[in-house]
Scaffold this motif. Sequence first.
Motif, PDB file in Angstrom:
ATOM      1  N   LYS A  93       1.894  12.661  -9.392  1.00 12.24           N
ATOM      2  CA  LYS A  93       1.570  14.063  -9.114  1.00 12.24           C
ATOM      3  C   LYS A  93       2.791  14.957  -9.387  1.00 12.24           C
ATOM      4  CE  LYS A  93      -1.060  16.256  -5.453  1.00 12.24           C
ATOM      5  NZ  LYS A  93      -1.428  16.177  -4.044  1.00 12.24           N
TER       6      LYS A  93
ATOM      7  N   SER B 105       1.474   7.141  -6.588  1.00 17.04           N
ATOM      8  CA  SER B 105       0.520   8.213  -6.886  1.00 17.04           C
ATOM      9  C   SER B 105       1.139   9.585  -6.636  1.00 17.04           C
ATOM     10  CB  SER B 105      -0.774   8.049  -6.087  1.00 17.04           C
ATOM     11  OG  SER B 105      -0.557   8.287  -4.724  1.00 17.04           O
ATOM     12  N   LEU B 106       1.989   9.685  -5.606  1.00 18.58           N
ATOM     13  CA  LEU B 106       2.705  10.947  -5.376  1.00 18.58           C
ATOM     14  C   LEU B 106       3.679  11.224  -6.515  1.00 18.58           C
ATOM     15  CD1 LEU B 106       3.451  10.869  -1.545  1.00 18.58           C
ATOM     16  CD2 LEU B 106       1.934  12.423  -2.752  1.00 18.58           C
TER      17      LEU B 106
ATOM     18  N   ARG C  51       0.824  -1.214   0.000  1.00 17.51           N
ATOM     19  CA  ARG C  51       0.000   0.000   0.000  1.00 17.51           C
ATOM     20  C   ARG C  51       0.856   1.261   0.000  1.00 17.51           C
ATOM     21  NH1 ARG C  51      -5.425  -1.338   3.475  1.00 17.51           N
ATOM     22  NH2 ARG C  51      -5.772  -3.374   2.534  1.00 17.51           N
ATOM     23  N   LEU C  52       1.946   1.247   0.764  1.00 15.95           N
ATOM     24  CA  LEU C  52       2.842   2.400   0.754  1.00 15.95           C
ATOM     25  C   LEU C  52       3.439   2.626  -0.638  1.00 15.95           C
ATOM     26  CD1 LEU C  52       4.667   1.930   4.161  1.00 15.95           C
ATOM     27  CD2 LEU C  52       3.161   3.809   3.530  1.00 15.95           C
ATOM     28  N   CYS C  53       3.772   1.538  -1.326  1.00 11.40           N
ATOM     29  CA  CYS C  53       4.302   1.661  -2.693  1.00 11.40           C
ATOM     30  C   CYS C  53       3.267   2.260  -3.634  1.00 11.40           C
ATOM     31  CB  CYS C  53       4.769   0.300  -3.203  1.00 11.40           C
ATOM     32  SG  CYS C  53       6.274  -0.290  -2.408  1.00 11.40           S
ATOM     33  N   GLU C  54       2.004   1.841  -3.482  1.00 10.12           N
ATOM     34  CA  GLU C  54       0.937   2.401  -4.317  1.00 10.12           C
ATOM     35  C   GLU C  54       0.795   3.906  -4.063  1.00 10.12           C
ATOM     36  OE1 GLU C  54      -2.562   0.158  -3.416  1.00 10.12           O
ATOM     37  OE2 GLU C  54      -1.768  -1.678  -4.312  1.00 10.12           O
ATOM     38  N   TRP C  55       0.813   4.299  -2.803  1.00  7.12           N
ATOM     39  CA  TRP C  55       0.681   5.721  -2.468  1.00  7.12           C
ATOM     40  C   TRP C  55       1.888   6.514  -2.960  1.00  7.12           C
ATOM     41  CZ3 TRP C  55      -1.084   3.989   2.949  1.00  7.12           C
ATOM     42  CH2 TRP C  55      -2.440   3.662   2.917  1.00  7.12           C
ATOM     43  N   ALA C  56       3.079   5.914  -2.845  1.00  3.78           N
ATOM     44  CA  ALA C  56       4.282   6.594  -3.344  1.00  3.78           C
ATOM     45  C   ALA C  56       4.196   6.769  -4.862  1.00  3.78           C
ATOM     46  CB  ALA C  56       5.530   5.804  -2.958  1.00  3.78           C
TER      47      ALA C  56
END
Length: 83
Positions: free
Chosen positions: A59, A55-56, A48-53
């Motif tokens: 951006k 997405s950042l 999950r942290l990799c997915e959020w990273a």
Amino acid sequence: MSDVRALPVQAQPTATLPKRIMRPCDYGMWNAVKAMETQVGTVEAYNRLCEWAASLRQKIDAGEAKAPHPMWLTDPKHIYPAG
């Protein structure tokens, strides 16, 4: 003039590096990661942290990155005091 040689240098820092500055958001993130790891396990938390990273990163690549709030900017003179 054509015999140019590099000077031998040590690639190690000569002074101790300063500690990393901890901000309130760092403690919040640490607590969130610990809670997530407890709830879903280490592997799923990492995924999950990799997915959020990612997405950042999207951006940032899209040119929509946010600058830090001026209150939290770091003064280099505070980190590396003279003398």
